[in-house]
Design a protein around this motif. Structure first.
Motif, short mmCIF file in Angstrom:
data_model
loop_
_atom_site.label_atom_id
_atom_site.label_comp_id
_atom_site.label_asym_id
_atom_site.label_seq_id
_atom_site.Cartn_x
_atom_site.Cartn_y
_atom_site.Cartn_z
N LYS A 1 42.08 111.18 15.64
CA LYS A 1 40.70 110.68 15.65
C LYS A 1 39.73 111.82 15.93
N ILE A 2 40.04 112.63 16.94
CA ILE A 2 39.15 113.74 17.27
C ILE A 2 39.12 114.76 16.12
N ILE B 1 31.82 124.34 15.29
CA ILE B 1 32.38 122.98 15.27
C ILE B 1 33.89 123.04 15.23
N THR B 2 34.42 123.88 14.33
CA THR B 2 35.87 123.89 14.18
C THR B 2 36.56 124.49 15.40
N ILE B 3 35.95 125.50 16.01
CA ILE B 3 36.61 126.15 17.15
C ILE B 3 36.57 125.21 18.35
N LEU B 4 35.43 124.47 18.50
CA LEU B 4 35.35 123.48 19.58
C LEU B 4 36.38 122.37 19.37
N GLY B 5 36.38 121.83 18.15
CA GLY B 5 37.31 120.75 17.86
C GLY B 5 38.75 121.20 18.02
N LEU C 1 42.14 122.75 12.32
CA LEU C 1 40.75 123.07 12.65
C LEU C 1 40.54 124.57 12.79
N LEU C 2 41.50 125.26 13.42
CA LEU C 2 41.33 126.70 13.58
C LEU C 2 41.48 127.42 12.24
N LEU C 3 42.30 126.88 11.34
CA LEU C 3 42.37 127.41 9.98
C LEU C 3 40.99 127.33 9.33
N MET C 4 40.31 126.20 9.56
CA MET C 4 38.98 126.04 8.98
C MET C 4 37.97 126.98 9.64
N THR C 5 38.19 127.34 10.91
CA THR C 5 37.33 128.36 11.54
C THR C 5 37.42 129.65 10.74
N GLY C 6 38.66 130.04 10.46
CA GLY C 6 38.85 131.27 9.71
C GLY C 6 38.26 131.19 8.32
N SER D 1 39.91 123.56 20.01
CA SER D 1 40.30 123.69 21.42
C SER D 1 40.47 122.32 22.05
N LEU D 2 39.59 121.39 21.68
CA LEU D 2 39.69 120.04 22.25
C LEU D 2 41.02 119.40 21.87
#
Lengths: 529, 125
Positions: free
Chosen positions: A52-53, A32-36, A135-140, A38-39
Motif C-alpha cells: 500500500k505504501i 518521493i522515491t527515496i522517502l518511500g 522505489l530506490l531503483l526509481m530514485t536512480g 526508506s519508509l
C-alpha cells in the motif's frame, strides 16, 4: 573578511533570489522515491502494509512527474542548483523535455509494476525488500533522467544498479545467482568505463556540468580532436553495454529471464532505455562533433543489434528469453536514430524509447500471466490459452503488433519516423535493417501466438484438447492487481497508436532541445549563456 | 610526478584487464577491484597533482595567492571509492553464494541460466 585585497561579487557564484515554488518539483521525483523507499524499508516485516505504501508513493511519483512535465512545457528548461552555488561550481538538476518525458513514462511503468507486484511477489519476496528496491531503483532512474551533471549521472547509474542487483536476486534461486553474476559483473565494468570517460572529460575541460561542457566543446577550434574521440568512444562502449547493443549485449538474455517476472518487466522497460538516454545526452548535447564522425560505427552497431535481436528471438523457445532478444532489437532501432542524428531521427528514437518502455514491460507481464495460465514459460508446454481467455489473447495480439511495429499501435509511428529519417539521410541500409528486423520480430511474436494461444493444447496432445491446468504451486490470478497494470499499459499502446500527434510533438520538442540546446544553456547559465 | 603515476595507472589497467579475462570468478572480481582503483587514480591525476599544497585558501582572501590542490577530484574520488568498494563487497558475497549453490567458480561451468544444449523452438505442431 577584513583586509581582503580583492573584492568578489558573491552573486556571480551563488543564487541570491528565492527559488520559485514550482521549481522545487525538479527534486520531487528523487525525494518521493527515496522517502518511500526508506519508509518501506523500515516496514520491511509488515508485508501487508508495504504494497500500500509502495504503490501510494509510486502514484505520487507519477503525479509529481506529470506536474513537472506540464511546468517544463510551459516554462521551458528548468534548472535547480544544490546549495545555492551557481554552475559550474554547484551541482545542477537540469530538466528538459527529453528527460522529463522519459521520467514520466518510467514512473507510469514503475507504478504498474508496483501494482502487478501485489499479485506476483509473495510475502517472502516482500520481506526481502521488493518495494524498497523498486522505489530506490526509481530514485536512480529519475535522478539519471533529470540531472544536469555528468558525474551525478554516474552516481545515479550506480544507485539504480545496486537496487537492480537487489531485485535480481530476490528469491535466491540458483538460476538467479547465475544470472546475477553475469549481470552484475558486466554492468559494473560498463559503469567503470563510464567513469573513466568522465574522468578524462574532466581532465580536458575542468568541469562536470553538462551545459558547461557543451559550451566549452562548441568553443573549441578543433572539436573532432583525437582526445575527444577517445572519450566519445569510451562513452559509446560504456552506454552501449548498458543499453545491450551488439556486441556487448549477451548479459541481457543471460539474466533477464531469471528473476521474478515483474522484476524482468521493470528491467526490460527501464534499464536499457537509461543507457540509450545517456547515449543521446552525451553524443548529441555534449560531443556533437564526435557523433558526426562516429555515426558510421553507430550505424553498423545499430544494424548488427537489430539483426542479432530479431534472429536471437527466433531461436528461443522460452518466452522470457525470447522477449529479452526483442528488447535488444528495439535498442537497435533507437541506435539507428542516434546514428542519423537529425532532429527527425532523434525524435523517432525518443518516441521509440517511450514506446519500448511501455510495450516491453507489458509483454513481460503478459509472459507472467501466460505462465500462471499455462504453467510454463516453454513454448513446447504452452497451448490453448485462447480458449482460456480470448480477451487476454487479444491483449497479446495488440502488444505483439506494437512491438513488431505494425499499425495501428504505438510501435508503428516511431518506426515510420526512423525509416523516413534514415532514407532521407541517404542511409538506405539502416532503414532496410529496421524493416527486416521488424519483419523477423513479427515472425517471433507470431510463433508465440501460434504455439501458446492458437493451437488447442501443448506439444504431444491432440489438437483441440485443452492444456492441463496449472498445478497448485503456480501463483493464482488475483483479479485487479494483474489486469489493471496490463490494462493501463495496453491502453497507452493503443492510445499512442491512434493519437500519435501528442507524443510526436513531445519527442520533436525533446529532440530539438538537445540538437540546438540554447534553452538548455540559458537555463543553466542565465541570459549571458 | 604525473608521468610516474600515469605509468602506474597503465599497469593497473593492464593487470585488471588480464585478470578480468580469466574464467575464474574470483580472479575476475580481483580484476574489478584493481580496475576501480585504476579509475580512481586516473580521476585524481586528471585533476592536477600537487605535493604538500593543501586545498585551502587563507581566511582573509577570496582568491588563492599560493599553489593549492584541486579539491574537486578528491571529492569525486571519495564518491567513487565508496561506490566501487560497496559494489566489490556485494559482488564478493554474490560470487561466494554462487560458488556455494552452483559448486563452481568457473564461469564456463555456470550454464544454469543458459543451458548448454538448448532445444530449438518448436517448428510445427
Amino acid at each position: 573578511m577584513a583586509g581582503s585585497s580583492v573584492s568578489v561579487d558573491i552573486s556571480q557564484a551563488m543564487t541570491t533570489a528565492a527559488i520559485p515554488a514550482g521549481d522545487w518539483l525538479v527534486v520531487a521525483p528523487t525525494l518521493i522515491t527515496i522517502l518511500g523507499g526508506s519508509l518501506c524499508l523500515m516496514l520491511r516485516k509488515n508485508t501487508d502494509l508495504q504494497p500500500k505504501i509502495g504503490i501510494g508513493f509510486l502514484a505520487l511519483l507519477v503525479l509529481a512527474n506529470l506536474a513537472l512535465l506540464i511546468r517544463v512545457l510551459d516554462h521551458g528548461v528548468i534548472t535547480m542548483v544544490m546549495g545555492s552555488w551557481l554552475p559550474p561550481f554547484g551541482i545542477a538538476f537540469t530538466v528538459d523535455t527529453l528527460g522529463v518525458t522519459l521520467s514520466m513514462i518510467g514512473s507510469i511503468v514503475a507504478f504498474c509494476a508496483g501494482v502487478f507486484g501485489v499479485a506476483t511477489v509473495d510475502s517472502t519476496g516482500r520481506r526481502y525488500g521488493f518495494y524498497p528496491f523498486l522505489l530506490l531503483l526509481m530514485t536512480g532512474v529519475s535522478g539519471a533522467f533529470l540531472t544536469g551533471d555528468i558525474f551525478n549521472l554516474y552516481v545515479w547509474f550506480e544507485v539504480l544498479l545496486i537496487s537492480s542487483y537487489g531485485l535480481l536476486i530476490l528469491g535466491n534461486d540458483r538460476i538467479q545467482l547465475d544470472g546475477a553474476v553475469k549481470y552484475g559483473v558486466l554492468n559494473l565494468v560498463a559503469t567503470n568505463l563510464f567513469l573513466i570517460a568522465t574522468g578524462l572529460l574532466y581532465g580536458i575541460f575542468g568541469t562536470l556540468n553538462m551545459a558547461d561542457i557543451a559550451m566549452k566543446v562548441a568553443a573549441l577550434e578543433n572539436p573532432a580532436s583525437g582526445t575527444l574521440a577517445t572519450v566519445a568512444a569510451l562513452y559509446f562502449l560504456a552506454f552501449a553495454m548498458k543499453a545491450a547493443a551488439f556486441p556487448v549485449n549477451f548479459w541481457l538474455p543471460a539474466s533477464y529471464h531469471t528473476p521474478n517476472v515483474v522484476v524482468s518487466a521493470v528491467f526490460a522497460g527501464l534499464l536499457t532505455k537509461v543507457g540509450v538516454y545517456a547515449l543521446i545526452r552525451v553524443f548529441v548535447l555534449l560531443l556533437p562533433a564526435s557523433r558526426g564522425y562516429m555515426s558510421d560505427v553507430v550505424a553498423a552497431v545499430a544494424i548488427a543489434t537489430l539483426l542479432t535481436g530479431a534472429l536471437g528471438a527466433l531461436a528461443q523457445s522460452e518466452v522470457r528469453r525470447l522477449l529479452g532478444y526483442v528488447v535488444i532489437a528495439g535498442i537497435g532501432s533507437m541506435l539507428a536514430g542516434i546514428s542519423v542524428g537529425s532532429t527527425l531521427a532523434l525524435s523517432g528514437a525518443i518516441f521509440y524509447a517511450v514506446h519500448s518502455i511501455i510495450v516491453m514491460t507489458a509483454l513481460y507481464m503478459v509472459s507472467g500471466i501466460m505462465c500462471m495460465m499455462g504453467g510454463s514459460y516453454d513454448l513446447r508446454k504452452l497451448g490453448g490459452l485462447y480458449q482460456k481467455s480470448a480477451a487476454f489473447a487479444g491483449v497479446f495480439l495488440v502488444l505483439g503488433f506494437a512491438v513488431s511495429g505494425l499499425p495501428p499501435f504505438s510501435g508503428f509511428w516511431p518506426k515510420v519516423i526512423l525509416v523516413d529519417a534514415a532514407f532521407s539521410d541517404g542511409r538506405a541500409w539502416l532503414g532496410a535493417a529496421i524493416l527486416v528486423s521488424g519483419f523477423l520480430v513479427t515472425l517471433a511474436m507470431g510463433r508465440i501466438w501460434i504455439f501458446a494461444f492458437w493451437r488447442g493444447g501443448p506439444e504431444g496432445t491432440p489438437d483441440g484438447e485443452a492444456a492441463p491446468s496449472a498445478d497448485g504451486s503456480a501463483i493464482q490470478l488475483t483479479g485487479g492487481a494483474v489486469w489493471l497494470p496490463l490494462g493501463i499499459l495496453t491502453a497507452l499502446v493503443v492510445y499512442f497508436g491512434l493519437q500519435p500527434e501528442w507524443m510526436i510533438e513531445l519527442s520533436t520538442r525533446g529532440a530539438g532541445g538537445i540538437v540546438e540546446p540554447f534553452g538548455y544553456l540559458r537555463s543553466v547559465f542565465g541570459e549571458q549563456g | 610526478m604525473e608521468t610516474g603515476v600515469v605509468i602506474m595507472i597503465g599497469l593497473f589497467f593492464t593487470v585488471a584487464v588480464y585478470l578480468m579475462l580469466s574464467t575464474q570468478l574470483v580472479r575476475i572480481l580481483l580484476g574489478i577491484a584493481i580496475l576501480g582503483n585504476a579509475v580512481n587514480m586516473l580521476i585524481f591525476t586528471n585533476g592536477r597533482l600537487t605535493r604538500e599544497d593543501p586545498p585551502l585558501i587563507p581566511p582573509d582572501l577570496y582568491v588563492p595567492d599560493v599553489a593549492t590542490a584541486n579539491p574537486l577530484p578528491q571529492a569525486l574520488v571519495l564518491t567513487a571509492i565508496v561506490i566501487s568498494f560497496s559494489f566489490f563487497a556485494f559482488l564478493l558475497v554474490l560470487a561466494f553464494r554462487a560458488y556455494q549453490e552452483l559448486g563452481t567458480d568457473g564461469v564456463n561451468e555456470m550454464r544454469l541460466a543458459e543451458p548448454e544444449h538448448d532445444q530449438t523452438p518448436p517448428q510445427g505442431y
